[in-house]
Design an enzyme around this catalytic site. Structure first.
Site, mmCIF file in Angstrom:
data_model
loop_
_atom_site.group_PDB
_atom_site.id
_atom_site.type_symbol
_atom_site.label_atom_id
_atom_site.label_comp_id
_atom_site.label_asym_id
_atom_site.label_seq_id
_atom_site.Cartn_x
_atom_site.Cartn_y
_atom_site.Cartn_z
ATOM 1 C CB SER A 50 39.726 13.812 67.346
ATOM 2 O OG SER A 50 39.035 12.883 68.179
ATOM 3 C CG ASP A 82 41.046 15.542 62.757
ATOM 4 O OD1 ASP A 82 41.420 16.460 62.001
ATOM 5 O OD2 ASP A 82 39.839 15.217 62.922
ATOM 6 C CG HIS A 83 40.655 19.460 64.498
ATOM 7 N ND1 HIS A 83 40.575 20.740 63.985
ATOM 8 C CD2 HIS A 83 39.872 18.686 63.697
ATOM 9 C CE1 HIS A 83 39.766 20.723 62.927
ATOM 10 N NE2 HIS A 83 39.335 19.489 62.725
ATOM 11 C CG ASP A 104 42.497 23.866 64.660
ATOM 12 O OD1 ASP A 104 42.730 25.064 64.390
ATOM 13 O OD2 ASP A 104 41.347 23.392 64.720
ATOM 14 N N GLY A 181 30.335 18.198 61.367
ATOM 15 C CA GLY A 181 29.060 17.670 61.858
ATOM 16 C C GLY A 181 28.077 17.302 60.770
ATOM 17 C CB SER A 257 29.765 13.580 59.965
ATOM 18 O OG SER A 257 30.231 14.536 60.883
HETATM 19 P P1 13P Z 1 32.848 15.993 59.015
HETATM 20 O O1 13P Z 1 32.142 16.292 60.301
HETATM 21 O O2 13P Z 1 32.253 16.733 57.868
HETATM 22 O O3 13P Z 1 32.941 14.540 58.732
HETATM 23 O O4 13P Z 1 34.358 16.573 59.157
HETATM 24 C C1 13P Z 1 35.357 15.800 59.780
HETATM 25 C C2 13P Z 1 36.604 16.578 59.983
HETATM 26 O O5 13P Z 1 36.835 17.647 59.446
HETATM 27 C C3 13P Z 1 37.606 15.979 60.894
HETATM 28 O O6 13P Z 1 38.688 16.835 61.106
HETATM 29 O O1 G3H Z 2 36.858 17.381 63.519
HETATM 30 C C1 G3H Z 2 36.271 16.661 64.317
HETATM 31 C C2 G3H Z 2 36.214 15.187 64.120
HETATM 32 O O2 G3H Z 2 34.977 14.836 63.581
HETATM 33 C C3 G3H Z 2 36.536 14.469 65.393
HETATM 34 O O3 G3H Z 2 35.495 14.568 66.314
HETATM 35 O O4 G3H Z 2 36.557 15.295 68.465
HETATM 36 O O5 G3H Z 2 34.338 14.112 68.434
HETATM 37 O O6 G3H Z 2 36.440 12.857 67.923
HETATM 38 P P1 G3H Z 2 35.725 14.197 67.874
HETATM 39 ZN ZN ZN Z 3 38.234 18.912 61.126
#
Ligand code: 13P
Ligand code: G3H
Ligand code: ZN
Length: 309
Positions: A50, A82-83, A104, A181, A257
């Site tokens: 992330s 990610d995101h 995203d 989460g 998570s």
């Molecule tokens: P969880 O919080 O369900 O593990 O999702 C993680 C996620 O979507 C990261 O982009």
């Molecule tokens: O989608 C979210 C992921 O769990 C990453 O979380 O932004 O706290 O690293 P973070």
């Molecule tokens: Zn996500």
């Protein structure tokens, strides 16, 4: 092996009705635990950072350690942002060697989401990098949500087709009731498989992505709580539901998570049971083993990606 982009691993996943886990990492411990599971299970894997992880550890450090570990492996590893929230986030990761990026822009108005996603796709594709985008809003745990409000948040299947056609994106994260989460549902778990099926009908053979897909294993919750964690109300997506989604067009399943929870449980246990220990490696090792076990279990029993590499 060299890092691969998502196209190189999604084709077989779609053809053979399995999915590939996308696991978040933030440091050597989390990365090594995930890669160990992939190598031992002969499974393709996606590891992802992330923007928060990048702030924590540095984009070049994360990209370089991933490339280095992957170069010693026999299974394909894809490194994903990610995101990502902006073109700059995505460009920074592409330039550092990531092989897939997620833009995203799902919180922007539809046309702006298209515009930004297109811009990322153009740059990424010129570098051989694949792109994931998102449409719809992942569920939050809210008290009073009317059915029509709730419906408005889910991905619209017709819009999904328009979005993919106009942006040229390689995969699409969809909102069907999952959420990020450790607390995902207040009552019974519910995913909208009807919407997932309609999206699949609009976009046959196109890779879909499930975010917020941790199952929050209750044995890990119990272990963490035994050693002092407070995780009231934690619950995740039942594995049966994930299996069903993986047999449809979902070929990337995001999990963070469950890894955080498992590592924390192991760490707490080790610290509590070995009060004399101050060697960081000893307690990290316990957390790492639990991450590896959780990842292997998903590859074997939920995603079906073991022995596919
Ligand atoms: P969880 O919080 O369900 O593990 O999702 C993680 C996620 O979507 C990261 O982009
Ligand atoms: O989608 C979210 C992921 O769990 C990453 O979380 O932004 O706290 O690293 P973070
Ligand atoms: Zn996500």
């Amino acid at each position: 092996m060299e890092l691969v982009n998502s196209k190189e691993i999604f084709k077989s996943a779609l053809e053979n009705n399995y999915a590939i886990g996308a696991f978040n990492f933030i440091n050597i411990e989390t990365l090594k635990s995930i890669l160990k599971a992939a190598e031992e299970n002969k499974s393709p894997v996606i590891v992802q950072c992330s923007t928060g992880a990048i702030k924590y550890a540095g984009v070049d450090v994360l990209a370089d350690i991933c490339r280095l570990y992957a170069s010693k492996m026999t299974v394909p590893v894809c490194l994903n942002l990610d995101h990502g929230k902006s073109f700059e986030d995505c460009k920074m990761c592409i330039d550092a060697g990531f092989t897939n990026v997620m833009i995203d822009a799902s919180s922007l108005p539809y046309e702006e989401n298209i515009e930004l996603t297109k811009k990322v796709v153009e740059y990424a594709h010129s570098k051989g990098v694949t792109v994931e985008a998102e449409l719809g809003v992942l569920a939050g745990i809210e008290d009073e949500v009317s059915a029509s409000d709730e419906d408005a948040k889910f991905t619209d299947p017709k819009q999904a087709k328009d979005f993919v056609t106009r942006t040229g994106v390689d995969s699409l994260a969809v909102a069907i009731g999952t959420s990020h989460g450790t607390v995902k549902f207040k009552g019974e778990a519910k995913l909208r498989f009807d919407i997932l099926e309609q999206i699949g009908n609009e976009l046959p053979g196109f890779p879909l992505v499930l975010h917020g897909a941790s199952s929050i294993p209750q044995d890990m919750v119990a272990l963490a709580e035994k050693y002092g964690a407070k995780l009231k109300g934690s619950c995740g997506i039942p594995e049966d539901m994930l299996r069903r989604a993986c047999a449809m067009n979902v070929c990337k399943v995001n999990v963070d998570s469950d890894l955080r929870l498992s590592f924390t449980a192991g760490l707490r246990q080790s610290l509590a049971e070995n009060p004399e220990n101050v060697d960081i490696r000893n307690y990290n090792k316990v957390g790492m083993e639990l991450i590896t076990n959780v990842v292997k279990g998903k590859m074997d029993n939920v995603f079906g990606s073991s022995n596919r590499a």
